[in-house]
Write a protein that holds these residues in place. Structure first.
Motif, PDB file in Angstrom:
ATOM      1  N   VAL A  81       0.498  -1.045  -0.114  1.00 54.28           N
ATOM      2  CA  VAL A  81      -0.123  -0.353   0.352  1.00 54.28           C
ATOM      3  C   VAL A  81       0.682   1.486   0.173  1.00 54.28           C
ATOM      4  O   VAL A  81       2.049   1.165   0.484  1.00 54.28           O
ATOM      5  CB  VAL A  81      -1.068   0.007   1.131  1.00 54.28           C
ATOM      6  N   HIS A  82       0.369   2.481  -0.637  1.00 54.02           N
ATOM      7  CA  HIS A  82       0.358   3.713  -0.129  1.00 54.02           C
ATOM      8  C   HIS A  82      -0.232   4.772   0.986  1.00 54.02           C
ATOM      9  O   HIS A  82      -0.507   4.134   1.187  1.00 54.02           O
ATOM     10  CB  HIS A  82       0.517   4.146  -1.567  1.00 54.02           C
ATOM     11  N   HIS A  83       0.396   4.613   1.564  1.00 47.96           N
ATOM     12  CA  HIS A  83      -0.238   5.681   2.387  1.00 47.96           C
ATOM     13  C   HIS A  83      -0.157   7.133   3.355  1.00 47.96           C
ATOM     14  O   HIS A  83       0.864   7.523   2.860  1.00 47.96           O
ATOM     15  CB  HIS A  83      -0.301   5.073   3.489  1.00 47.96           C
ATOM     16  N   HIS A  84      -1.125   7.802   3.025  1.00 45.27           N
ATOM     17  CA  HIS A  84      -1.514   9.719   3.573  1.00 45.27           C
ATOM     18  C   HIS A  84      -1.791   9.657   4.860  1.00 45.27           C
ATOM     19  O   HIS A  84      -3.504   9.139   4.611  1.00 45.27           O
ATOM     20  CB  HIS A  84      -1.654   9.380   2.344  1.00 45.27           C
ATOM     21  N   SER A  85      -1.689  10.410   4.968  1.00 47.05           N
ATOM     22  CA  SER A  85      -2.092  11.048   7.069  1.00 47.05           C
ATOM     23  C   SER A  85      -1.719  12.423   7.326  1.00 47.05           C
ATOM     24  O   SER A  85      -1.089  12.906   6.682  1.00 47.05           O
ATOM     25  CB  SER A  85      -1.481   9.633   7.727  1.00 47.05           C
ATOM     26  N   THR A  86      -2.318  12.095   8.234  1.00 47.24           N
ATOM     27  CA  THR A  86      -2.558  14.362   8.288  1.00 47.24           C
ATOM     28  C   THR A  86      -3.443  13.913   9.858  1.00 47.24           C
ATOM     29  O   THR A  86      -4.482  13.444  10.271  1.00 47.24           O
ATOM     30  CB  THR A  86      -3.201  15.116   7.192  1.00 47.24           C
ATOM     31  N   HIS A  87      -2.392  15.310  10.468  1.00 42.32           N
ATOM     32  CA  HIS A  87      -3.586  14.742  11.666  1.00 42.32           C
ATOM     33  C   HIS A  87      -2.960  16.369  12.871  1.00 42.32           C
ATOM     34  O   HIS A  87      -1.707  17.147  12.092  1.00 42.32           O
ATOM     35  CB  HIS A  87      -2.985  14.521  12.838  1.00 42.32           C
TER      36      HIS A  87
END
Length: 177
Positions: A81-87
């Motif tokens: 998978v490619h993952h992208h996160s923000t917080h």
């Protein structure tokens, strides 16, 4: 010869007519556990790595600093998978808020997790809620935990991180889809 071909066809027609009162589609009661309405709980594990950078918007009173992470890894049910996160980083509050993490499989299916209220210092494990996605994960649900995180980076003289930081994440939990 024609008579011999007609006999099996006639027998098939009699069999189909005798079953006419039976449903042609399986009912919810007859579905196996892997196809149950609402999905089936399945164990979940992910090992990910990537980088973290920060976006600053000091005019935003709700989220003046956003942590943005990107990378690659492997996950059960998705493969590579490619993952992208923000917080929102805990600058004005003592917690991480508005967390959003997307995992995109090679076939394009996306799994989405959300989180918030994580205390600064990240005492593990931390819960992430599965809130759906696309493809086979459209109605996915469950709870996945961040069970380990390693961050490697440096702080600048101004108190801000020198980008990028390198990160490794391990997730475990249960997903239903």
């Amino acid at each position: 010869m024609r008579v011999l071909r007609l006999v099996p066809c006639a027998m098939l027609a009699v069999l189909l007519v005798s079953c006419a009162d039976e449903p042609l589609m399986p009912t919810g009661e007859s579905l196996g556990p892997a196809f149950a309405v609402g999905g089936t709980d399945r164990p979940f594990k992910a090992d990910l790595s990537g980088t973290a950078v920060w976006e600053y918007d000091w005019a935003d009173p709700v989220c003046p600093v956003t942590t943005v992470s990107d990378g690659w890894g492997t996950m059960t049910h998705l493969g590579t998978v490619h993952h992208h996160s923000t917080h929102c980083a805990p600058v004005t509050k003592p917690t991480y808020e508005n967390g959003h993490w997307e995992f995109t499989a090679a076939n394009g299916d996306v799994l989405v997790l959300e989180y918030g209220g994580w205390p600064a210092g990240l005492p593990l494990p931390l819960p992430l809620q599965v809130v759906g996605g696309t493809g086979r994960f459209t109605d996915a649900s469950g709870t996945i935990y961040l069970v380990d995180i390693k961050l490697v980076g440096e702080w600048g003289d101004d108190g801000n991180p020198i980008e990028p930081w390198y990160a490794w994440w391990t997730l475990e939990g249960t997903i239903s889809y």
